[in-house]
Design an enzyme around this catalytic site. Structure first.
Site, PDB file in Angstrom:
ATOM      1  NE  ARG A 146      41.689  -1.047   3.282  1.00 44.23           N
ATOM      2  CZ  ARG A 146      41.160  -2.190   3.721  1.00 44.23           C
ATOM      3  NH1 ARG A 146      41.880  -3.267   3.849  1.00 44.23           N
ATOM      4  NH2 ARG A 146      39.888  -2.237   4.018  1.00 44.23           N
ATOM      5  NE  ARG A 154      33.744  -7.632  10.037  1.00 43.50           N
ATOM      6  CZ  ARG A 154      33.985  -7.556   8.745  1.00 43.50           C
ATOM      7  NH1 ARG A 154      33.648  -8.526   7.957  1.00 43.50           N
ATOM      8  NH2 ARG A 154      34.590  -6.520   8.242  1.00 43.50           N
ATOM      9  NE  ARG A 165      35.678  -1.607   9.298  1.00 42.09           N
ATOM     10  CZ  ARG A 165      36.325  -1.806   8.155  1.00 42.09           C
ATOM     11  NH1 ARG A 165      37.050  -0.851   7.620  1.00 42.09           N
ATOM     12  NH2 ARG A 165      36.259  -2.962   7.542  1.00 42.09           N
ATOM     13  CE  LYS A 211      39.161 -10.169   8.035  1.00 36.27           C
ATOM     14  NZ  LYS A 211      39.239  -8.690   8.052  1.00 36.27           N
ATOM     15  NE  ARG A 250      36.278   0.198   1.648  1.00 38.30           N
ATOM     16  CZ  ARG A 250      36.596  -1.097   1.734  1.00 38.30           C
ATOM     17  NH1 ARG A 250      36.655  -1.838   0.647  1.00 38.30           N
ATOM     18  NH2 ARG A 250      36.835  -1.661   2.877  1.00 38.30           N
TER      19      ARG A 250
END
Ligand code: AMP
Length: 213
Positions: free
Chosen positions: A127, A88, A171, A13, A160
């Site tokens: 990532r 969120r 998450r 997103k 990260r």
């Protein structure tokens, strides 16, 4: 045009939000980026947010909402924006909705980028983020020109903490519990649009353009 991006962490997103922002001339507003900038700058806000972010937890609503409302009150947001990573939770969505109503405004589109959890876990481990400017890459899908080095500023790229597998699972669990109800929230308002986020980013953006016009 005011747009909210929905979808699990790692669904792409953020990439779509940036493409929409560039394509439609709207500011890209990412609460995650705002928090990371504050962590990097060592501000009191950053120090408070870091404790939650490192564990993959959500920063408390009160703090997050304050930051977001300050940001969208700025001049460049007058004609709209693309929200990425906010809201969120239902309380965050309700506060935003109430603030917009006061001005006779509303969210025009909530775009849900749909990707199954297994794909997300696989994607996130690839990532990489720039330690300096925060630009994000993917070792397979969006590789930097030179391995491990940011195209934009030449600094080092890292995995990260919040993209590591344990954190990602955490998450996703939080996402399903707290964020997925937002899909119903925006569906009830008649602004929810779903796109298939398993396609490549250019194809997803084509689908989004058909929705936004
Ligand atoms: P993101 O880059 O959007 O994935 O955000 C990174 C981290 O910042 C999240 O894991 C949260 O700890 C925090 N964060 C970002 N946006 C929010 C939000 N709307 N509410 C609470 N925490 C947030």
């Amino acid at each position: 045009m005011k747009i909210v991006m929905l979808g699990a962490p790692g669904a792409g997103k953020g990439t779509q939000a940036k493409m929409i922002a560039a394509g439609y001339g709207l500011p890209h507003v990412s609460t995650g980026d705002i928090f990371r900038a504050n962590v990097k700058g060592g501000t009191p806000l950053g120090m408070e947010a870091k404790a939650y972010m490192d564990k993959g937890k959500l920063v408390p609503d009160e703090l997050t909402v304050r930051i977001l409302l300050d940001r969208v009150a700025q001049d460049d947001c007058k004609n709209g924006y693309v929200l990425d990573g906010f809201p969120r939770t239902i309380p965050q969505a309700e506060v935003l909705d109430a603030e917009l109503s006061k001005m006779g405004e509303k969210i025009d589109f909530a775009i849900d980028v749909e990707v199954p959890d297994e794909n997300i876990i696989r994607r996130m481990s690839g990532r990489r983020a720039c330690v300096n400017c925060g630009a994000t890459y993917h070792i397979v899908h969006i590789p930097p020109k030179k391995e491990g080095i940011c195209d934009a500023c030449g600094s080092e790229l890292i995995l990260r903490d919040d993209d590591k597998e344990e954190t990602v699972k955490n998450r996703l669990e939080i996402y399903h519990k707290q964020t997925q109800p937002l899909i119903d929230f925006y569906n009830n308002k008649g602004v929810l649009k779903e796109v298939d986020g398993t396609k490549d980013s250019a194809a997803v953006f084509e689908d989004i353009k058909k929705i936004l016009g």
